[in-house]
Design an enzyme around this catalytic site. Sequence first.
Site, PDB file in Angstrom:
ATOM      1  N   CYS A  79     -26.470   4.319 -19.028  1.00  0.00           N
ATOM      2  CA  CYS A  79     -26.273   3.695 -20.344  1.00  0.00           C
ATOM      3  C   CYS A  79     -27.430   2.753 -20.674  1.00  0.00           C
ATOM      4  CB  CYS A  79     -24.936   2.946 -20.355  1.00  0.00           C
ATOM      5  SG  CYS A  79     -24.618   2.048 -21.868  1.00  0.00           S
ATOM      6  N   CYS A 122     -26.426  -0.498 -22.401  1.00  0.00           N
ATOM      7  CA  CYS A 122     -25.816  -1.478 -21.486  1.00  0.00           C
ATOM      8  C   CYS A 122     -26.881  -2.139 -20.604  1.00  0.00           C
ATOM      9  CB  CYS A 122     -24.813  -0.802 -20.557  1.00  0.00           C
ATOM     10  SG  CYS A 122     -23.653   0.281 -21.385  1.00  0.00           S
ATOM     11  N   ASP A 123     -27.790  -1.341 -20.068  1.00  0.00           N
ATOM     12  CA  ASP A 123     -28.644  -1.841 -18.982  1.00  0.00           C
ATOM     13  C   ASP A 123     -30.136  -1.898 -19.299  1.00  0.00           C
ATOM     14  OD1 ASP A 123     -26.388  -2.101 -17.391  1.00  0.00           O
ATOM     15  OD2 ASP A 123     -26.505  -0.045 -16.663  1.00  0.00           O
TER      16      ASP A 123
HETATM   17  C1  LIG Z   1     -22.293   2.011 -15.040  1.00  0.00           C
HETATM   18  C2  LIG Z   1     -21.803   1.623 -16.405  1.00  0.00           C
HETATM   19  C3  LIG Z   1     -22.182   0.414 -16.951  1.00  0.00           C
HETATM   20  C4  LIG Z   1     -21.729   0.047 -18.203  1.00  0.00           C
HETATM   21  N1  LIG Z   1     -22.091  -1.158 -18.696  1.00  0.00           N
HETATM   22  C5  LIG Z   1     -21.620  -1.565 -19.894  1.00  0.00           C
HETATM   23  C6  LIG Z   1     -21.962  -2.832 -20.425  1.00  0.00           C
HETATM   24  O1  LIG Z   1     -22.727  -3.600 -19.818  1.00  0.00           O
HETATM   25  N2  LIG Z   1     -21.440  -3.167 -21.629  1.00  0.00           N
HETATM   26  C7  LIG Z   1     -20.628  -2.340 -22.343  1.00  0.00           C
HETATM   27  O2  LIG Z   1     -20.162  -2.718 -23.426  1.00  0.00           O
HETATM   28  N3  LIG Z   1     -20.280  -1.127 -21.869  1.00  0.00           N
HETATM   29  C8  LIG Z   1     -20.763  -0.710 -20.681  1.00  0.00           C
HETATM   30  N4  LIG Z   1     -20.447   0.522 -20.194  1.00  0.00           N
HETATM   31  C9  LIG Z   1     -19.612   1.404 -21.032  1.00  0.00           C
HETATM   32  C10 LIG Z   1     -18.132   0.981 -20.904  1.00  0.00           C
HETATM   33  O3  LIG Z   1     -17.799   0.897 -19.563  1.00  0.00           O
HETATM   34  C11 LIG Z   1     -17.223   1.972 -21.623  1.00  0.00           C
HETATM   35  O4  LIG Z   1     -17.625   2.115 -22.971  1.00  0.00           O
HETATM   36  C12 LIG Z   1     -15.781   1.492 -21.580  1.00  0.00           C
HETATM   37  O5  LIG Z   1     -15.363   1.258 -20.272  1.00  0.00           O
HETATM   38  C13 LIG Z   1     -14.848   2.524 -22.224  1.00  0.00           C
HETATM   39  O6  LIG Z   1     -13.571   2.019 -22.110  1.00  0.00           O
HETATM   40  P1  LIG Z   1     -12.295   2.940 -22.217  1.00  0.00           P
HETATM   41  O7  LIG Z   1     -11.134   2.017 -22.267  1.00  0.00           O
HETATM   42  O8  LIG Z   1     -12.445   3.901 -23.325  1.00  0.00           O
HETATM   43  O9  LIG Z   1     -12.217   3.836 -20.915  1.00  0.00           O
HETATM   44  P2  LIG Z   1     -12.723   3.750 -19.387  1.00  0.00           P
HETATM   45  O10 LIG Z   1     -13.336   2.461 -19.041  1.00  0.00           O
HETATM   46  O11 LIG Z   1     -13.491   5.004 -19.207  1.00  0.00           O
HETATM   47  O12 LIG Z   1     -11.356   3.864 -18.612  1.00  0.00           O
HETATM   48  C14 LIG Z   1     -10.598   5.029 -18.621  1.00  0.00           C
HETATM   49  C15 LIG Z   1      -9.325   4.765 -17.874  1.00  0.00           C
HETATM   50  O13 LIG Z   1      -8.461   5.881 -18.001  1.00  0.00           O
HETATM   51  C16 LIG Z   1      -7.853   6.122 -16.751  1.00  0.00           C
HETATM   52  N5  LIG Z   1      -7.372   7.511 -16.738  1.00  0.00           N
HETATM   53  C17 LIG Z   1      -8.086   8.647 -16.870  1.00  0.00           C
HETATM   54  N6  LIG Z   1      -7.257   9.704 -16.790  1.00  0.00           N
HETATM   55  C18 LIG Z   1      -6.004   9.206 -16.616  1.00  0.00           C
HETATM   56  C19 LIG Z   1      -4.709   9.788 -16.449  1.00  0.00           C
HETATM   57  N7  LIG Z   1      -4.528  11.116 -16.454  1.00  0.00           N
HETATM   58  N8  LIG Z   1      -3.633   8.966 -16.279  1.00  0.00           N
HETATM   59  C20 LIG Z   1      -3.786   7.612 -16.305  1.00  0.00           C
HETATM   60  N9  LIG Z   1      -4.982   7.019 -16.460  1.00  0.00           N
HETATM   61  C21 LIG Z   1      -6.069   7.815 -16.600  1.00  0.00           C
HETATM   62  C22 LIG Z   1      -8.908   5.778 -15.732  1.00  0.00           C
HETATM   63  O14 LIG Z   1      -8.334   5.535 -14.448  1.00  0.00           O
HETATM   64  C23 LIG Z   1      -9.486   4.521 -16.378  1.00  0.00           C
HETATM   65  O15 LIG Z   1      -8.714   3.410 -16.029  1.00  0.00           O
HETATM   66  C24 LIG Z   1     -20.877   0.922 -18.949  1.00  0.00           C
HETATM   67  C25 LIG Z   1     -20.494   2.146 -18.399  1.00  0.00           C
HETATM   68  C26 LIG Z   1     -20.946   2.510 -17.142  1.00  0.00           C
HETATM   69  C27 LIG Z   1     -20.510   3.827 -16.548  1.00  0.00           C
END
Ligand SMILES: Cc1cc2nc3c(=O)[nH]c(=O)nc-3n(C[C@H](O)[C@H](O)[C@H](O)COP(=O)(O)OP(=O)(O)OC[C@H]3O[C@@H](n4cnc5c(N)ncnc54)[C@H](O)[C@@H]3O)c2cc1C
Length: 313
Positions: free
Chosen positions: A138, A141-142
């Site tokens: 990302c 992000c980084d």
């Molecule tokens: C390495 C890295 C660094 C990042 N750094 C930043 C940053 O500095 N700033 C920033 O704003 N964003 C950052 N991001 C992006 C950010 O993490 C995502 O945009 C954000 O986490 C998305 O949130 P979300 O709630 O959509 O889902 P996610 O964080 O993807 O979470 C998905 C959840 O769904 C759950 N899940 C999946 N399938 C199932 C199922 N069948 N049953 C129950 N639960 C399930 C998983 O266990 C997880 O808890 C980064 C991403 C990565 C990979």
Amino acid sequence: MEQNILDCIIVGSGPSGFTAAIYAARADLKPELYTGLEPGGQLTTTTEVDNFPGYPDGITGPAMMLDLQKQAERFDTKVHYEMITKTEFSTEKGGIHKLWAGNKEILARTVIISTGATAKYLGLDDEKKYAGGGVSACATCDGFFYKGKDVIVVGAGDTAAEEATYLAKLTNKVTMLVRKDVFRASKAMIHRVENTANIEVKFNHELIGIEGENALVERAVVINNQTQETSKIDVHGIFIAIGHKPNTEIFAGQINLDENGYIITVPGSTFTNLPGVFAAGDVQDHIYRQAITAAGSGCMAAMDAEKYLAELD
Ligand SMILES: Cc1cc2nc3c(=O)[nH]c(=O)nc-3n(C[C@H](O)[C@H](O)[C@H](O)COP(=O)(O)OP(=O)(O)OC[C@H]3O[C@@H](n4cnc5c(N)ncnc54)[C@H](O)[C@@H]3O)c2cc1C
């Protein structure tokens, strides 16, 4: 005994899921949240989060997600450390949705899907070794951490081209590694790459290893897949931009997905094509993919769910 019907079940425990939980709980929907296999979501795989409002000194991803969970639990969100394995959504307005966590059947009037997306990696052991030490998926992000330094972007599509042009503004030099002899990106994006002075494109090149000290990236080992010649490039950051996979397998065939598997929502809302089923966060957003936008849409999903339930009464 009659089975309890929840007003709101939240599937996923990233920023969108926990924000949805905070809003749903405060609206008295008594939400129950299923964390899945990655409690806290994608941010638990990173170290510094510097761009989430409210943390002037930055915070680590795992600590931030614990804060969000605590806040959701303060309003009595019930958190289950389980995975939803199967769903059977109702297509009727006011219908009851069925979900399963293994053998456990759960009934709910509204479902908020916040299962996120997973960044694709190449599958090298070194990617894991240097995760958080220079390997990232990302640039937004980084990228900031590599100001004035040299970085690599791996990928050939629009995302890779976008990441490369974004990083070119911050860093000294971007080397793009493209596996084939052509880009997959659109003409407009290729044009932007070609017109950015500090991007060098290496076609027919692949990343095969990473070297460094103290878990910090110092060099990329690359191979020219035409000549099999290997070489090393001095860099501090390696951005893997080969796409994301939305976590929607268990919903396929039941809910409208786009050609890449993202849940389709009505623009400006979290409504899906199914009444009472809402989607928030990266599972329905292939553009912004940030914690703050995921949290924002989690808030929207809880408000959409609350309004939907109110209209049923
Ligand atoms: C390495 C890295 C660094 C990042 N750094 C930043 C940053 O500095 N700033 C920033 O704003 N964003 C950052 N991001 C992006 C950010 O993490 C995502 O945009 C954000 O986490 C998305 O949130 P979300 O709630 O959509 O889902 P996610 O964080 O993807 O979470 C998905 C959840 O769904 C759950 N899940 C999946 N399938 C199932 C199922 N069948 N049953 C129950 N639960 C399930 C998983 O266990 C997880 O808890 C980064 C991403 C990565 C990979």
